[in-house]
Design an enzyme around this catalytic site. Sequence first.
Site, PDB file in Angstrom:
ATOM      1  CG  HIS A  85      -5.468 -89.506 -19.118  1.00  0.00           C
ATOM      2  ND1 HIS A  85      -4.289 -90.718 -18.708  1.00  0.00           N
ATOM      3  CD2 HIS A  85      -5.217 -88.301 -19.469  1.00  0.00           C
ATOM      4  CE1 HIS A  85      -3.340 -89.705 -19.730  1.00  0.00           C
ATOM      5  NE2 HIS A  85      -3.035 -89.075 -19.911  1.00  0.00           N
ATOM      6  CD  GLU A 106      -5.797 -88.450 -23.715  1.00  0.00           C
ATOM      7  OE1 GLU A 106      -5.344 -88.175 -24.522  1.00  0.00           O
ATOM      8  OE2 GLU A 106      -4.751 -89.710 -22.895  1.00  0.00           O
ATOM      9  CD  GLU A 107      -2.106 -91.754 -22.995  1.00  0.00           C
ATOM     10  OE1 GLU A 107      -1.533 -91.262 -24.355  1.00  0.00           O
ATOM     11  OE2 GLU A 107      -1.479 -90.774 -22.454  1.00  0.00           O
ATOM     12  CG  ASP A 130       0.794 -88.636 -20.201  1.00  0.00           C
ATOM     13  OD1 ASP A 130      -0.065 -88.193 -20.543  1.00  0.00           O
ATOM     14  OD2 ASP A 130       0.519 -89.173 -21.776  1.00  0.00           O
ATOM     15  CG  ASP A 150      -5.810 -94.297 -20.024  1.00  0.00           C
ATOM     16  OD1 ASP A 150      -5.821 -93.033 -18.951  1.00  0.00           O
ATOM     17  OD2 ASP A 150      -5.265 -94.226 -21.364  1.00  0.00           O
ATOM     18  CG  HIS A 155       3.111 -90.937 -25.552  1.00  0.00           C
ATOM     19  ND1 HIS A 155       2.024 -90.693 -26.275  1.00  0.00           N
ATOM     20  CD2 HIS A 155       2.079 -90.894 -24.004  1.00  0.00           C
ATOM     21  CE1 HIS A 155       0.957 -90.836 -25.828  1.00  0.00           C
ATOM     22  NE2 HIS A 155       1.038 -90.348 -25.196  1.00  0.00           N
TER      23      HIS A 155
END
Length: 451
Positions: free
Chosen positions: A90, A156-157, A123, A92, A423
Amino acid sequence: MSSNPVAETVAALMPRARTELAELVAFKSVADFDQFPRSESEGAARWVADALAAEGFQDVALLDTPDGTQSVYGFLPGPEGARTVLLYAHYDVQPPLDESAWATPPFELTERDGRWYGRGAADCKGGVIMHLLALRALKADGGIPVHVKFIAEGSEEQGTGGLERYAEEHPDLLAADTIVIGDAGNFRVGLPTVTSTLRGMTMVRVQIDTLEGNLHSGQFGGAAPDALAALIRVLDSLRAEDGSTTVDGLAPTTPWEGLSYDEEQFRQDAKVLDGVRLTGSGSVADRIWARPAVTVLGIDCPPVVGATPSVQASARALISLRVPPGVDAAEATKLLQAHLQAHTPWGARVSTEQIGQGQPFRADTSSPAYQAMADAMAVAYPGQEMQYAGQGGSIPLCNTLASLYPRAEILLIGLSEPEAQIHAVNESVSPAELERLSVAEALFLRNYAAS
């Protein structure tokens, strides 16, 4: 890494990989368009589409998914009669949080102490680059022996489920014999790992109302029901004294069986302050991979600066509940909402709203694809045997794909090892891991085609 043509090609491509990752990280592709411009996500999507087209992918398309974001699709044909492998990542990313807390700008890929720093570096923009490296290495060494489908998700996030719903509406699009999800990570740098389980997740917003408006705490405090105090009581009810999650009716699950996680190592990975105890009971692996876990993600209430002496009329919070394999996320959502209702004190008015949900996932590790990956990782990581680990995070698409394509084998690998700090501020990727995992994926595709 032992010398072989694929490894040599990947090594030679690493400077290009860094340049490309820097270009991709530069897009502020947070799929929350109240915070970040839609154009940033659209720019990242076009970058991925252009990269696929440059590699010879056919049918490259920006898919408008039901949640208002775009996923990028492409198909690269292999030899006639070959198997089909779907590669997922992903583009995003999570918001950067406090940009002033970053040592370097979050959307500017920066090399420091042997790692590349930037939001999405691990990520999962790094996952996009990993897939491209693997395919380029195979093209340079005799060709790609399978049909390849590539899908890069755009939300996705956010957990808004756009790609899951799109896939359900177009069930043939992502059909494959094996699916490689490039959004997980090694248990530790240098230790090749596939993720065999994922916790699911539900997010619920709870609001408590007690008064028509705020009141002077001197004139009314003591008898007037304080909505913020009521919310604090409710949130506290979600944890036992030792910090274990306690949602009424949510049964305990079976212990984790697999790779263990040393408690002291976990404290280091999580950067737990000296003297602060870990929460819960049982092994660390039980707590983060095999049990439910509740987290209060945010609270709407007056900030300390500028606060007035008032009894609060309303307060709300956003709550995340991670659920392990064996627990239905929809049922867990109902239990969480019922718990919040039951534990609201003083007859206060309470309302709950589900914001997002994803089911947990458990892979079939006995499949031929896992053996092909184990053999590939043994070459990419000499002297290391592939390990199986769980992951506390959620990838809702996994269950959608498993439901749509029950015969497909699903493997989860990626760049989000503990040092990556995904994150969080100062997210980074290990270029050595990017190189080794790209080699492993390339060799896996070759092994799988021959199996």
